[in-house]
Design a protein around this motif. Structure first.
Motif, PDB file in Angstrom:
ATOM      1  N   GLN A 264       0.831  -1.196   0.000  1.00 32.45           N
ATOM      2  CA  GLN A 264       0.000   0.000   0.000  1.00 32.45           C
ATOM      3  C   GLN A 264       0.876   1.261   0.000  1.00 32.45           C
ATOM      4  N   PRO A 265       0.346   2.404  -0.397  1.00 35.25           N
ATOM      5  CA  PRO A 265       1.144   3.630  -0.421  1.00 35.25           C
ATOM      6  C   PRO A 265       1.741   4.000   0.931  1.00 35.25           C
ATOM      7  N   ASP A 266       1.138   3.536   2.031  1.00 43.45           N
ATOM      8  CA  ASP A 266       1.687   3.870   3.356  1.00 43.45           C
ATOM      9  C   ASP A 266       2.792   2.909   3.780  1.00 43.45           C
ATOM     10  N   GLY A 267       3.212   1.995   2.878  1.00 45.07           N
ATOM     11  CA  GLY A 267       4.315   1.092   3.168  1.00 45.07           C
ATOM     12  C   GLY A 267       3.920  -0.209   3.829  1.00 45.07           C
ATOM     13  N   THR A 268       2.631  -0.422   4.070  1.00 45.11           N
ATOM     14  CA  THR A 268       2.166  -1.648   4.712  1.00 45.11           C
ATOM     15  C   THR A 268       1.619  -2.616   3.663  1.00 45.11           C
ATOM     16  N   ARG A 269       1.442  -3.846   4.100  1.00 40.18           N
ATOM     17  CA  ARG A 269       0.704  -4.845   3.317  1.00 40.18           C
ATOM     18  C   ARG A 269      -0.482  -5.267   4.182  1.00 40.18           C
ATOM     19  N   SER A 270      -1.444  -4.337   4.296  1.00 36.44           N
ATOM     20  CA  SER A 270      -2.488  -4.384   5.313  1.00 36.44           C
ATOM     21  C   SER A 270      -3.686  -5.235   4.934  1.00 36.44           C
ATOM     22  N   GLY A 271      -3.792  -5.651   3.670  1.00 34.29           N
ATOM     23  CA  GLY A 271      -4.984  -6.359   3.239  1.00 34.29           C
ATOM     24  C   GLY A 271      -6.143  -5.453   2.899  1.00 34.29           C
ATOM     25  N   ARG A 337      -7.497   6.108 -14.639  1.00 39.83           N
ATOM     26  CA  ARG A 337      -8.655   5.719 -13.833  1.00 39.83           C
ATOM     27  C   ARG A 337      -8.442   6.248 -12.410  1.00 39.83           C
ATOM     28  N   ILE A 338      -9.506   6.284 -11.622  1.00 41.07           N
ATOM     29  CA  ILE A 338      -9.417   6.730 -10.237  1.00 41.07           C
ATOM     30  C   ILE A 338      -9.281   5.511  -9.331  1.00 41.07           C
ATOM     31  N   PHE A 339      -8.179   5.432  -8.580  1.00 39.76           N
ATOM     32  CA  PHE A 339      -7.902   4.323  -7.665  1.00 39.76           C
ATOM     33  C   PHE A 339      -8.041   4.792  -6.222  1.00 39.76           C
ATOM     34  N   HIS A 340      -8.347   3.820  -5.351  1.00 36.63           N
ATOM     35  CA  HIS A 340      -8.541   4.133  -3.933  1.00 36.63           C
ATOM     36  C   HIS A 340      -7.599   3.284  -3.080  1.00 36.63           C
ATOM     37  N   TRP A 341      -6.932   3.949  -2.144  1.00 34.53           N
ATOM     38  CA  TRP A 341      -6.205   3.277  -1.075  1.00 34.53           C
ATOM     39  C   TRP A 341      -6.666   3.915   0.240  1.00 34.53           C
ATOM     40  N   SER A 342      -6.273   3.386   1.336  1.00 37.62           N
ATOM     41  CA  SER A 342      -6.708   3.922   2.627  1.00 37.62           C
ATOM     42  C   SER A 342      -6.276   5.389   2.755  1.00 37.62           C
ATOM     43  N   GLY A 343      -7.264   6.282   2.791  1.00 38.97           N
ATOM     44  CA  GLY A 343      -6.973   7.700   2.937  1.00 38.97           C
ATOM     45  C   GLY A 343      -6.439   8.372   1.697  1.00 38.97           C
ATOM     46  N   LEU A 344      -6.493   7.702   0.534  1.00 32.73           N
ATOM     47  CA  LEU A 344      -5.910   8.272  -0.672  1.00 32.73           C
ATOM     48  C   LEU A 344      -6.715   7.891  -1.900  1.00 32.73           C
ATOM     49  N   ASN A 345      -7.093   8.875  -2.705  1.00 34.01           N
ATOM     50  CA  ASN A 345      -7.662   8.668  -4.032  1.00 34.01           C
ATOM     51  C   ASN A 345      -6.706   9.292  -5.045  1.00 34.01           C
ATOM     52  N   GLN A 346      -6.438   8.554  -6.130  1.00 38.82           N
ATOM     53  CA  GLN A 346      -5.424   9.041  -7.053  1.00 38.82           C
ATOM     54  C   GLN A 346      -5.652   8.479  -8.447  1.00 38.82           C
ATOM     55  N   GLU A 347      -5.317   9.262  -9.466  1.00 39.77           N
ATOM     56  CA  GLU A 347      -5.351   8.769 -10.826  1.00 39.77           C
ATOM     57  C   GLU A 347      -4.151   7.855 -11.088  1.00 39.77           C
ATOM     58  N   TYR A 348      -4.426   6.782 -11.828  1.00 35.98           N
ATOM     59  CA  TYR A 348      -3.356   5.882 -12.235  1.00 35.98           C
ATOM     60  C   TYR A 348      -3.828   5.141 -13.482  1.00 35.98           C
ATOM     61  N   VAL A 349      -2.901   4.541 -14.201  1.00 36.82           N
ATOM     62  CA  VAL A 349      -3.246   3.892 -15.470  1.00 36.82           C
ATOM     63  C   VAL A 349      -3.983   2.573 -15.237  1.00 36.82           C
ATOM     64  N   ALA A 350      -4.785   2.188 -16.225  1.00 38.42           N
ATOM     65  CA  ALA A 350      -5.519   0.916 -16.164  1.00 38.42           C
ATOM     66  C   ALA A 350      -4.541  -0.259 -16.082  1.00 38.42           C
ATOM     67  N   LEU A 351      -5.025  -1.383 -15.565  1.00 37.80           N
ATOM     68  CA  LEU A 351      -4.150  -2.470 -15.121  1.00 37.80           C
ATOM     69  C   LEU A 351      -4.169  -3.713 -16.011  1.00 37.80           C
ATOM     70  N   ALA A 352      -4.739  -3.659 -17.199  1.00 42.71           N
ATOM     71  CA  ALA A 352      -4.829  -4.871 -18.011  1.00 42.71           C
ATOM     72  C   ALA A 352      -3.453  -5.435 -18.347  1.00 42.71           C
ATOM     73  N   ASP A 353      -2.476  -4.581 -18.624  1.00 43.76           N
ATOM     74  CA  ASP A 353      -1.136  -5.101 -18.934  1.00 43.76           C
ATOM     75  C   ASP A 353      -0.565  -5.872 -17.752  1.00 43.76           C
ATOM     76  N   ARG A 354      -0.784  -5.374 -16.554  1.00 40.41           N
ATOM     77  CA  ARG A 354      -0.319  -6.083 -15.352  1.00 40.41           C
ATOM     78  C   ARG A 354      -1.010  -7.438 -15.209  1.00 40.41           C
ATOM     79  N   GLN A 355      -2.330  -7.441 -15.394  1.00 42.21           N
ATOM     80  CA  GLN A 355      -3.078  -8.685 -15.224  1.00 42.21           C
ATOM     81  C   GLN A 355      -2.661  -9.735 -16.258  1.00 42.21           C
TER      82      GLN A 355
END
Length: 483
Positions: A264-271, A337-355
């Protein structure tokens, strides 16, 4: 019950079309020539049905149902004989392939080269109804998740050929489930001039169209198992679910292997956002090895399984991995696209290449470990993976389950798309790069008990999917509210 031909064509064009839509024709019927074969004359003296020795249960059931329907149509019930009789009858209906057919039908090719290929042929003396049948006698009772399937076959070509013959040659229609929906046109005499007809379906995964009545599925809720089988929706050759791939992993692995899970952006792997919707660190080789161990475990429980899930968990906008290696799999030109993390909303690219990169990695590992098996990796084009990849190209053993919501809604757009891209356009874009696409329209409550069946549009939508490399349909969800 006898309805007009117009009504039958309209209704069955919508419902039965799931089998015929996307069907590749291997040989058109030959023009009539030579003497007719009489199955029944004046409601009496039917010729026998011969089914091959030790036919699997669902194939043998189809032979018995053929006898049932010949009786319903003509009033005369043929005997069903198992194995090649001695002496061979002068005239007979042969259900399924057996070696003696090579002599009776010297000009017929019984090498079924295509998945689920079916054959219906008459030479004036005999009629054969057969198809590609594949089964393992040691694994005919299997567990598919919570469901027990009895009489399992990898392919049910002969059974589907029988139901095709009943519909197309005996003119029987199953307009809706139950006796009231069955349309029988009485004919005292059944006779056929010589012909040969064969085809195979493009859409090989059909059980998810009426998911609650798929083979072995949810008999406490599903009410249309027989009807679904007769429509050739149930006995398909590719079992693919519509769910997500890592829903149990957090509870099972997070204490010993937190590295499997998204940074996660805060450095954790919080689930984040929840245990059953947590995202994975897809570039982690340890995750790949654990996924392969899960495949081996699943094969112990269900040795006939062929599709293995690597789809991202739900809550599709939240919690994706931001580690350097995972981000390196993303394409900088992907749709924002608009992505959500705990306490953070941010634009980032779509993830099809990753998948797709993950799926290709796992697919190659599958081929290396099981080189003689046709095993597939399943991922979903869903949420922020709906836009097609920019550079990554799915391998031939990767299945894309495309959650494109244009069923009965041809102009619907992806509400999460910053470009307001129509679902149909997204589906077509994936078809340009992916050889294997499943269509999973996420209808849910929109197909409840209300009359929401625009027949002509449904036909157009299914044709569009078939024209864009669709080999399976899973509708989430059809409630079977037949009123």
């Amino acid at each position: 019950m006898h309805t007009s031909k117009t009504l039958k064509l309209l209704v069955c064009g919508a419902l039965c079309g799931y089998w015929s839509t996307g069907m590749t024709m291997a040989m058109a019927p030959k023009a009539p020539a030579g003497p007719e074969l009489v199955l029944v004359k004046n409601g009496a003296d039917p010729i026998p049905i011969v089914v091959f020795q030790d036919a699997p249960p669902l194939t043998r059931q189809a032979a018995d149902e053929l006898s049932d329907y010949i009786e319903k149509v003509s009033g005369a019930r043929p005997d069903v004989i198992e194995g090649c009789p001695d002496p061979v009858p002068e005239h007979a209906i042969w259900v399924g392939y057996q070696p003696h057919l090579d002599k009776l039908f010297a000009e017929i090719d019984f090498n079924f080269r295509n998945p689920e290929e079916i054959l219906v042929a008459c030479d004036g003396n005999h009629l054969v109804i057969a198809g590609r049948d594949r089964w393992d006698p040691d694994h005919m009772v299997i567990t598919d998740g919570r469901n027990v399937i009895e009489g399992f076959q990898y392919e049910y070509g002969t059974a589907n050929a029988v139901y095709t013959f009943i519909q197309d040659y005996l003119d029987v229609r199953w307009i809706w489930p139950g006796e009231l929906g069955e349309d029988i046109i009485r004919k005292d005499t059944l006779a056929f001039a010589p012909f040969e007809y064969r085809y195979h379906p493009q859409i090989r995964s059909r059980g998810g169209i009426f998911n609650y009545s798929r083979l072995g599925r949810n008999r406490s809720y599903g009410r249309s198992h027989d009807w679904t089988r007769l429509q050739r929706l149930q006995l398909d050759s590719l079992i693919v679910g519509g769910g997500h791939g890592f829903g149990t992993w957090w509870n099972r692995f997070h204490e010993d292997h937190p590295e499997y899970f998204a940074l996660q952006p805060d450095g954790t792997r919080s689930g984040f956002p929840s245990p059953n919707t947590t995202k994975m660190c897809k570039s982690n080789p340890g995750l790949w090895d654990q996924w392969m161990a899960e495949v081996a475990r699943q094969l112990e429980e269900n040795p006939v399984q062929t599709v293995f899930d690597a789809s991202a968990n739900d809550s599709w906008a939240s919690g994706y991995c931001v580690c350097e290696n995972c981000r390196a799999w993303d394409h900088p030109d992907g749709e924002l696209r608009i992505f959500h993390w705990s306490g953070l909303n941010q634009e980032y690219v779509a993830l099809a290449d990753r998948q797709v990169t993950l799926a290709n990695t796992l697919g190659r590992m599958l081929k290396a470990k099981y080189p003689d098996k046709d095993y597939y990796v399943k991922i979903m084009a869903y949420g922020h993976s709906r836009p097609a990849p920019i550079e990554a190209v799915p391998d031939d053993n990767v299945l894309i389950v495309n959650v494109a919501n244009f069923l009965t809604r041809p102009y619907a757009t992806d509400t999460a798309s910053t470009n307001a891209t129509p679902h149909r356009d997204q589906f077509a874009a994936w078809a340009k790069v992916a050889p294997n696409i499943f269509w999973r329209p996420n209808k849910s409550r929109k197909m409840s008990s209300m009359p929401d069946i625009p027949v002509k549009q449904t036909i157009k939508d299914i044709r569009f999917a078939a024209d864009n490399h669709c080999i399976g349909i899973y509708i989430d969800m059809v409630w079977e509210h037949w009123a």
